[in-house]
Design a protein around this motif. Structure first.
Motif, PDB file in Angstrom:
ATOM      1  N   LYS A 181      -3.202 -16.949 -14.113  1.00  0.00           N
ATOM      2  CA  LYS A 181      -3.904 -15.667 -14.119  1.00  0.00           C
ATOM      3  C   LYS A 181      -3.849 -15.048 -15.514  1.00  0.00           C
ATOM      4  N   ASP A 218      -4.931  -9.684  -5.011  1.00  0.00           N
ATOM      5  CA  ASP A 218      -4.840 -11.094  -5.406  1.00  0.00           C
ATOM      6  C   ASP A 218      -6.125 -11.886  -5.220  1.00  0.00           C
ATOM      7  N   ALA A 237      -4.364  -4.784  -6.151  1.00  0.00           N
ATOM      8  CA  ALA A 237      -3.283  -5.266  -7.012  1.00  0.00           C
ATOM      9  C   ALA A 237      -3.410  -6.759  -7.277  1.00  0.00           C
ATOM     10  N   GLY A 238      -3.248  -7.145  -8.523  1.00  0.00           N
ATOM     11  CA  GLY A 238      -3.263  -8.549  -8.892  1.00  0.00           C
ATOM     12  C   GLY A 238      -4.621  -9.217  -8.854  1.00  0.00           C
ATOM     13  N   ASP A 297      -6.387  -1.080  -9.668  1.00  0.00           N
ATOM     14  CA  ASP A 297      -4.928  -1.180  -9.732  1.00  0.00           C
ATOM     15  C   ASP A 297      -4.524  -1.605 -11.147  1.00  0.00           C
ATOM     16  N   PRO A 298      -3.454  -1.039 -11.674  1.00  0.00           N
ATOM     17  CA  PRO A 298      -3.024  -1.389 -13.038  1.00  0.00           C
ATOM     18  C   PRO A 298      -2.667  -2.865 -13.219  1.00  0.00           C
ATOM     19  N   SER A 299      -2.347  -3.571 -12.138  1.00  0.00           N
ATOM     20  CA  SER A 299      -1.993  -4.985 -12.251  1.00  0.00           C
ATOM     21  C   SER A 299      -3.209  -5.906 -12.171  1.00  0.00           C
ATOM     22  N   ALA A 300      -4.395  -5.339 -12.013  1.00  0.00           N
ATOM     23  CA  ALA A 300      -5.633  -6.126 -11.947  1.00  0.00           C
ATOM     24  C   ALA A 300      -6.081  -6.500 -13.355  1.00  0.00           C
ATOM     25  N   SER A 301      -6.949  -7.507 -13.431  1.00  0.00           N
ATOM     26  CA  SER A 301      -7.494  -7.956 -14.705  1.00  0.00           C
ATOM     27  C   SER A 301      -9.016  -7.930 -14.624  1.00  0.00           C
ATOM     28  N   PRO A 320      -3.622 -11.893 -18.165  1.00  0.00           N
ATOM     29  CA  PRO A 320      -2.781 -10.700 -18.089  1.00  0.00           C
ATOM     30  C   PRO A 320      -3.548  -9.514 -17.496  1.00  0.00           C
ATOM     31  N   ALA A 321      -2.809  -8.593 -16.928  1.00  0.00           N
ATOM     32  CA  ALA A 321      -3.405  -7.375 -16.368  1.00  0.00           C
ATOM     33  C   ALA A 321      -4.065  -6.569 -17.483  1.00  0.00           C
TER      34      ALA A 321
END
Length: 189
Positions: free
Chosen positions: A101, A157, A138-139, A119-123, A103-104
């Motif tokens: 994956k 995800d 998220a993700g 979400d901050p963890s998304a890219s 990086p976010a």
């Protein structure tokens, strides 16, 4: 691309209760008991195939803790509670290595409406467009040129490959993977 797992690494991934056998060479593939070669990992997921373990050429075999038998001189047995689940864990690690994956974060060219939630963890890749009211979980990973419509949801995800379009009000659950150019929510569907 070449992927290899050392025996200690495999044992850690599957949380092996015991490791039996003298093999030290890495494992480079996955195959059935009948078709496996010396560099392959196999597993005994169903007791009806127990007889195949003795004739398998697999270099490493995931076997139940209570399996009666010993590995050949070229093999290692990894004794686990649930061989099928253990194989799924190996496949998960393998997938992460083959498709790491990004990086976010958001590419500078991504356009996100003020009312969208990312979400901050998304890219978000280059030239992605996220419309008003959309939610990116998220993700989640959105490769280049993805478009998520109004009030649409991309679950946690998910991975949307380049050029994916998610129409207005559509909802993708967790861990969806859409291939390049896929369209969800086009008229007529």
């Amino acid at each position: 691309m070449s992927i290899a797992f050392s025996i200690p690494e495999l044992a850690a991934v599957v949380d092996a209760r015991a490791v039996e056998g003298g093999r030290t060479a890495p494992i480079r593939g996955i195959a059935s008991l009948a078709e496996a070669g010396p560099d392959d990992l196999s597993f005994l997921g169903n007791p009806k195939y127990a007889a195949e373990v003795a004739t398998s050429r697999a270099g490493a075999i995931l076997v139940p803790v209570d399996f009666t038998g010993a590995p050949g001189a070229w093999q290692v047995f990894l004794r686990v509670d649930k061989p099928s689940y253990a194989l799924a864990l190996v496949c998960s690690v393998l997938e992460a290595r083959l498709w790491p994956k990004p990086p976010a974060g958001r590419h500078p060219s991504a356009v996100v409406a003020a009312g969208a939630q990312v979400d901050p963890s998304a890219s978000l890749g280059p030239l992605c467009v996220i419309d008003e009211g959309a939610v990116i979980g998220a993700g989640a990973v959105l490769d280049a040129l993805c478009h998520v419509g109004r009030e649409a949801v991309v679950g946690p995800d998910c991975w949307l490959k380049s050029g994916v379009k998610v129409g207005d009000f559509c909802v993708l659950g967790a861990r969806c993977r859409l291939q390049p150019g896929a369209v969800v929510g086009a008229e007529g569907f």
